[in-house]
Design an enzyme around this catalytic site. Structure first.
Site, PDB file in Angstrom:
ATOM      1  N   LEU A  66     -32.901 -29.082 -50.576  1.00  0.00           N
ATOM      2  CA  LEU A  66     -32.438 -27.751 -50.199  1.00  0.00           C
ATOM      3  C   LEU A  66     -31.946 -27.899 -48.771  1.00  0.00           C
ATOM      4  O   LEU A  66     -32.754 -28.050 -47.859  1.00  0.00           O
ATOM      5  CB  LEU A  66     -33.572 -26.714 -50.227  1.00  0.00           C
ATOM      6  CG  LEU A  66     -34.496 -26.637 -51.444  1.00  0.00           C
ATOM      7  CD1 LEU A  66     -35.410 -25.426 -51.306  1.00  0.00           C
ATOM      8  CD2 LEU A  66     -33.717 -26.570 -52.727  1.00  0.00           C
ATOM      9  N   HIS A  67     -30.646 -27.900 -48.587  1.00  0.00           N
ATOM     10  CA  HIS A  67     -30.115 -28.159 -47.251  1.00  0.00           C
ATOM     11  C   HIS A  67     -29.586 -26.877 -46.624  1.00  0.00           C
ATOM     12  O   HIS A  67     -28.670 -26.255 -47.141  1.00  0.00           O
ATOM     13  CB  HIS A  67     -29.013 -29.217 -47.310  1.00  0.00           C
ATOM     14  CG  HIS A  67     -28.612 -29.688 -45.950  1.00  0.00           C
ATOM     15  ND1 HIS A  67     -29.302 -30.671 -45.275  1.00  0.00           N
ATOM     16  CD2 HIS A  67     -27.631 -29.276 -45.114  1.00  0.00           C
ATOM     17  CE1 HIS A  67     -28.742 -30.856 -44.084  1.00  0.00           C
ATOM     18  NE2 HIS A  67     -27.729 -30.017 -43.964  1.00  0.00           N
ATOM     19  N   CYS A  70     -25.680 -26.136 -41.439  1.00  0.00           N
ATOM     20  CA  CYS A  70     -25.730 -26.336 -39.989  1.00  0.00           C
ATOM     21  C   CYS A  70     -24.376 -26.886 -39.559  1.00  0.00           C
ATOM     22  O   CYS A  70     -24.128 -28.082 -39.669  1.00  0.00           O
ATOM     23  CB  CYS A  70     -26.858 -27.306 -39.629  1.00  0.00           C
ATOM     24  SG  CYS A  70     -26.872 -27.740 -37.881  1.00  0.00           S
ATOM     25  N   CYS A  81     -29.944 -31.599 -33.408  1.00  0.00           N
ATOM     26  CA  CYS A  81     -30.845 -31.457 -34.548  1.00  0.00           C
ATOM     27  C   CYS A  81     -30.640 -32.678 -35.440  1.00  0.00           C
ATOM     28  O   CYS A  81     -29.833 -33.548 -35.132  1.00  0.00           O
ATOM     29  CB  CYS A  81     -30.560 -30.159 -35.305  1.00  0.00           C
ATOM     30  SG  CYS A  81     -28.876 -30.095 -35.957  1.00  0.00           S
ATOM     31  N   CYS A  83     -29.979 -32.352 -38.829  1.00  0.00           N
ATOM     32  CA  CYS A  83     -29.447 -31.848 -40.100  1.00  0.00           C
ATOM     33  C   CYS A  83     -28.383 -32.765 -40.700  1.00  0.00           C
ATOM     34  O   CYS A  83     -28.418 -33.067 -41.895  1.00  0.00           O
ATOM     35  CB  CYS A  83     -28.855 -30.463 -39.912  1.00  0.00           C
ATOM     36  SG  CYS A  83     -29.987 -29.297 -39.179  1.00  0.00           S
ATOM     37  N   GLY A 110     -29.032 -22.085 -38.018  1.00  0.00           N
ATOM     38  CA  GLY A 110     -29.996 -21.772 -36.949  1.00  0.00           C
ATOM     39  C   GLY A 110     -31.281 -21.144 -37.490  1.00  0.00           C
ATOM     40  O   GLY A 110     -31.825 -20.237 -36.876  1.00  0.00           O
ATOM     41  N   ARG A 111     -31.750 -21.643 -38.642  1.00  0.00           N
ATOM     42  CA  ARG A 111     -32.919 -21.075 -39.334  1.00  0.00           C
ATOM     43  C   ARG A 111     -32.723 -19.578 -39.606  1.00  0.00           C
ATOM     44  O   ARG A 111     -33.659 -18.789 -39.549  1.00  0.00           O
ATOM     45  CB  ARG A 111     -34.224 -21.330 -38.558  1.00  0.00           C
ATOM     46  CG  ARG A 111     -34.608 -22.818 -38.434  1.00  0.00           C
ATOM     47  CD  ARG A 111     -36.044 -23.027 -37.950  1.00  0.00           C
ATOM     48  NE  ARG A 111     -36.299 -22.411 -36.673  1.00  0.00           N
ATOM     49  CZ  ARG A 111     -36.028 -22.987 -35.496  1.00  0.00           C
ATOM     50  NH1 ARG A 111     -35.529 -24.206 -35.460  1.00  0.00           N
ATOM     51  NH2 ARG A 111     -36.289 -22.352 -34.379  1.00  0.00           N
ATOM     52  N   ASP A 143     -37.885 -18.148 -37.867  1.00  0.00           N
ATOM     53  CA  ASP A 143     -37.341 -18.722 -39.106  1.00  0.00           C
ATOM     54  C   ASP A 143     -37.267 -17.619 -40.149  1.00  0.00           C
ATOM     55  O   ASP A 143     -38.297 -17.154 -40.630  1.00  0.00           O
ATOM     56  CB  ASP A 143     -38.227 -19.870 -39.607  1.00  0.00           C
ATOM     57  CG  ASP A 143     -37.578 -20.642 -40.752  1.00  0.00           C
ATOM     58  OD1 ASP A 143     -36.542 -20.192 -41.281  1.00  0.00           O
ATOM     59  OD2 ASP A 143     -38.120 -21.699 -41.116  1.00  0.00           O
ATOM     60  N   ARG A 145     -35.361 -17.901 -43.006  1.00  0.00           N
ATOM     61  CA  ARG A 145     -34.789 -18.422 -44.253  1.00  0.00           C
ATOM     62  C   ARG A 145     -35.689 -18.106 -45.447  1.00  0.00           C
ATOM     63  O   ARG A 145     -36.903 -18.182 -45.345  1.00  0.00           O
ATOM     64  CB  ARG A 145     -34.604 -19.941 -44.150  1.00  0.00           C
ATOM     65  CG  ARG A 145     -33.548 -20.340 -43.157  1.00  0.00           C
ATOM     66  CD  ARG A 145     -33.512 -21.836 -42.960  1.00  0.00           C
ATOM     67  NE  ARG A 145     -34.747 -22.316 -42.370  1.00  0.00           N
ATOM     68  CZ  ARG A 145     -35.004 -23.614 -42.142  1.00  0.00           C
ATOM     69  NH1 ARG A 145     -34.114 -24.526 -42.470  1.00  0.00           N
ATOM     70  NH2 ARG A 145     -36.142 -23.981 -41.592  1.00  0.00           N
TER      71      ARG A 145
HETATM   72 ZN   LIG Z   1     -28.965 -28.509 -37.483  1.00  0.00          ZN
END
Ligand SMILES: [Zn+2]
Length: 215
Positions: A66-67, A70, A81, A83, A110-111, A143, A145
């Site tokens: 699960l990406h 970003c 980061c 990512c 950014g979460r 966060d 998400r």
């Molecule tokens: Zn990132």
């Protein structure tokens, strides 16, 4: 070999899930050939992408990532980061196995605070705040998400259970709570760098993230 389209996954087909399949096509990439499915969240305008390789329907232990979107990490190669490197490694792992799913979750920048606020948070980090403190300074959640759409997409794809490529315990709990069992964690070993060390250490101490040392 392109992944054959599953005829039962028809575009626009009504579903009991919170996501609607809006489009699908073969997507050749530098990692191999996937089928790209675009899902719309029924009560919003987020478009998520499922990249699928091989036959995952009615399969257990499907290699899955699960990406969270970003832009700076995935597209621009940012070292703030990890990512972009996690995305690259996850797609390599799926290609090596010839089977798996990568969900590219939009609106997770950014979460969950969005690109502008993420860059504002970076500016605060330059003044000494960590990634969590910076979000909170901006009056935003650390966060926000949610993974219910991700679970819905996996169900539409008929994935029964997953081996999850992730360092984030929240993703394991959330998928399990939404009815997708996680049978195993597959680590993604990303090099710790001067530019991302504080970010990774903060995620470990404040969100309980795992970290897989690079061999
Ligand atoms: Zn990132």
């Amino acid at each position: 070999m392109p992944t054959p389209h599953d005829p039962s996954l028809a575009v626009g087909q009504p579903t009991r899930e919170c996501v609607v399949l809006d489009a699908q096509a073969t997507l050749p990439t530098r990692y191999g050939t996937f089928t790209a499915y675009v899902f719309r969240v029924a009560d919003g305008d987020a478009e998520h992408v499922a990249l699928v390789m091989g036959d995952v329907a009615n399969k257990q232990s499907v290699l899955t990532r699960l990406h969270s979107e970003c832009l700076t990490g995935d597209v621009l190669g940012s070292y703030r980061c990890d990512c972009g490197e996690q995305l690259d490694l996850a797609l390599r792992y799926i290609a090596a196995e010839g089977c798996g799913v990568l969900l590219y979750l939009r609106g997770h920048e950014g979460r969950g605070i969005g690109l502008t606020n993420k860059i504002r948070a970076y500016a605060l980090q330059e003044q000494g705040r960590d990634t969590v403190e910076a979000n909170l300074d901006l009056g935003l959640p650390d966060d926000s998400r949610e993974y219910d759409s991700a679970a819905g997409i996996l169900r539409v794809l008929k994935v029964t259970s997953v081996r999850l490529m992730s360092n984030n315990p929240k993703k394991f709990d959330s998928l399990a709570n939404h009815g997708i069992p996680v049978c195993e964690r597959v680590g993604l070993a990303i090099p710790m760098r001067e530019e991302n060390e504080r970010y990774i250490r903060t995620k470990q101490s404040k969100f309980g993230h795992y970290f897989d040392e690079n061999e």
